[in-house]
Design a protein around this motif. Structure first.
Motif, mmCIF file in Angstrom:
data_model
loop_
_atom_site.group_PDB
_atom_site.id
_atom_site.type_symbol
_atom_site.label_atom_id
_atom_site.label_comp_id
_atom_site.label_asym_id
_atom_site.label_seq_id
_atom_site.Cartn_x
_atom_site.Cartn_y
_atom_site.Cartn_z
ATOM 1 N N ARG A 36 19.186 21.373 -13.439
ATOM 2 C CA ARG A 36 18.616 22.719 -13.536
ATOM 3 C C ARG A 36 19.239 23.536 -14.670
ATOM 4 O O ARG A 36 18.686 24.554 -15.069
ATOM 5 N N LEU A 37 20.387 23.112 -15.169
ATOM 6 C CA LEU A 37 21.032 23.836 -16.280
ATOM 7 C C LEU A 37 20.089 23.929 -17.478
ATOM 8 O O LEU A 37 20.084 24.927 -18.190
ATOM 9 N N SER A 51 33.064 25.684 -10.719
ATOM 10 C CA SER A 51 33.539 24.904 -9.574
ATOM 11 C C SER A 51 34.485 25.648 -8.636
ATOM 12 O O SER A 51 34.627 25.260 -7.481
ATOM 13 N N ALA A 52 35.108 26.718 -9.073
ATOM 14 C CA ALA A 52 36.011 27.463 -8.188
ATOM 15 C C ALA A 52 35.275 28.043 -6.980
ATOM 16 O O ALA A 52 35.890 28.326 -5.958
ATOM 17 N N TYR A 53 33.963 28.189 -7.084
ATOM 18 C CA TYR A 53 33.179 28.768 -5.990
ATOM 19 C C TYR A 53 32.623 27.723 -5.030
ATOM 20 O O TYR A 53 31.965 28.084 -4.057
ATOM 21 N N GLU A 54 32.892 26.462 -5.284
ATOM 22 C CA GLU A 54 32.384 25.417 -4.395
ATOM 23 C C GLU A 54 32.926 25.565 -2.977
ATOM 24 O O GLU A 54 32.245 25.265 -2.014
ATOM 25 N N GLY A 118 22.968 26.323 -8.221
ATOM 26 C CA GLY A 118 23.975 25.276 -8.219
ATOM 27 C C GLY A 118 25.165 25.601 -9.091
ATOM 28 O O GLY A 118 25.420 26.754 -9.429
ATOM 29 N N PHE A 119 25.844 24.540 -9.484
ATOM 30 C CA PHE A 119 27.131 24.684 -10.174
ATOM 31 C C PHE A 119 27.061 24.153 -11.602
ATOM 32 O O PHE A 119 26.259 23.278 -11.912
ATOM 33 N N THR A 120 27.918 24.698 -12.454
ATOM 34 C CA THR A 120 27.951 24.306 -13.867
ATOM 35 C C THR A 120 28.696 23.006 -14.088
ATOM 36 O O THR A 120 28.523 22.375 -15.116
ATOM 37 N N LEU A 128 27.105 31.754 -14.983
ATOM 38 C CA LEU A 128 26.233 31.465 -16.114
ATOM 39 C C LEU A 128 24.849 32.001 -15.811
ATOM 40 O O LEU A 128 24.289 31.734 -14.741
ATOM 41 N N MET A 129 24.313 32.793 -16.748
ATOM 42 C CA MET A 129 22.966 33.331 -16.585
ATOM 43 C C MET A 129 22.308 33.468 -17.948
ATOM 44 O O MET A 129 22.961 33.336 -18.980
ATOM 45 N N HIS A 130 21.015 33.719 -17.943
ATOM 46 C CA HIS A 130 20.237 33.866 -19.166
ATOM 47 C C HIS A 130 20.676 35.127 -19.913
ATOM 48 O O HIS A 130 21.078 36.118 -19.309
#
Length: 177
Positions: A36-37, A51-54, A118-120, A128-130
């Motif tokens: 989806r990235l 990943s810190a938010y997983e 999801g995750f980066t 991360l956003m537009h």
């Protein structure tokens, strides 16, 4: 310390993250972490977390799930475990539908309603956003700005609040001739 305490989200299923650049490797999903990235180039309604938010705990109102780690919850959704239960799937998607804002918020459209996607795959505490969403967040840039995200769920942002912010997304849009 005072500013940090005053601006720290106190709501369930929320957090603050440094805005990260959408570099070439993320645009191409070079690490094969999240397909989806690639969609972020065209879709300004998505956001991703590092990943810190997983391990972030998400409180849900969903019977049998209750409190769950964001990564595990996302994997369940991604695998389609809610597809056969349309009402539950709708609840899950509403939890992932989030309000993202930045301090100072200069107008009602300065809070964007984005879909957690999801995750980066990157280490850290980034979001991360537009770039269109970043511009709407009061001209957020990559010099260390922090964005706050508020997901739904038990004690999280209510659907009616998210709907109100989303209705004002195009507050300052102008039609091009």
């Amino acid at each position: 310390w005072i500013v940090k305490q005053a601006t720290k989200p106190k709501m369930n299923n929320s957090g603050g993250a440094r805005i990260r650049p959408y570099d070439h490797d993320l645009q191409m999903d070079s690490d094969n972490v999240n397909a989806r990235l690639k969609d972020l180039n065209k879709d300004d309604s998505l956001f991703f977390l590092d990943s810190a938010y997983e391990d972030m705990m998400i409180r849900t109102n969903i019977k049998g799930i209750g409190k769950i780690k964001l990564n595990k919850f996302w994997k369940m959704y991604e695998k389609g475990l809610f597809d056969k239960q349309p009402e539950i799937k709708k609840q899950v998607e509403e939890i992932f539908r989030s309000v993202v804002s930045r301090v100072p918020m200069d107008s009602i459209s300065g809070a964007q309603v984005l879909k957690f996607s999801g995750f980066t795959g990157r280490e850290g505490h980034g979001i991360l956003m537009h770039s269109r969403a970043m511009r709407a967040l009061g001209g957020a840039d990559l010099d260390g700005d922090v964005a706050y995200f508020y997901m739904g769920g038990e004690g999280g942002f209510k659907k009616s609040w998210k709907d109100m912010y989303e209705a004002n997304k195009e507050e300052y849009y102008e039609k091009d001739k």
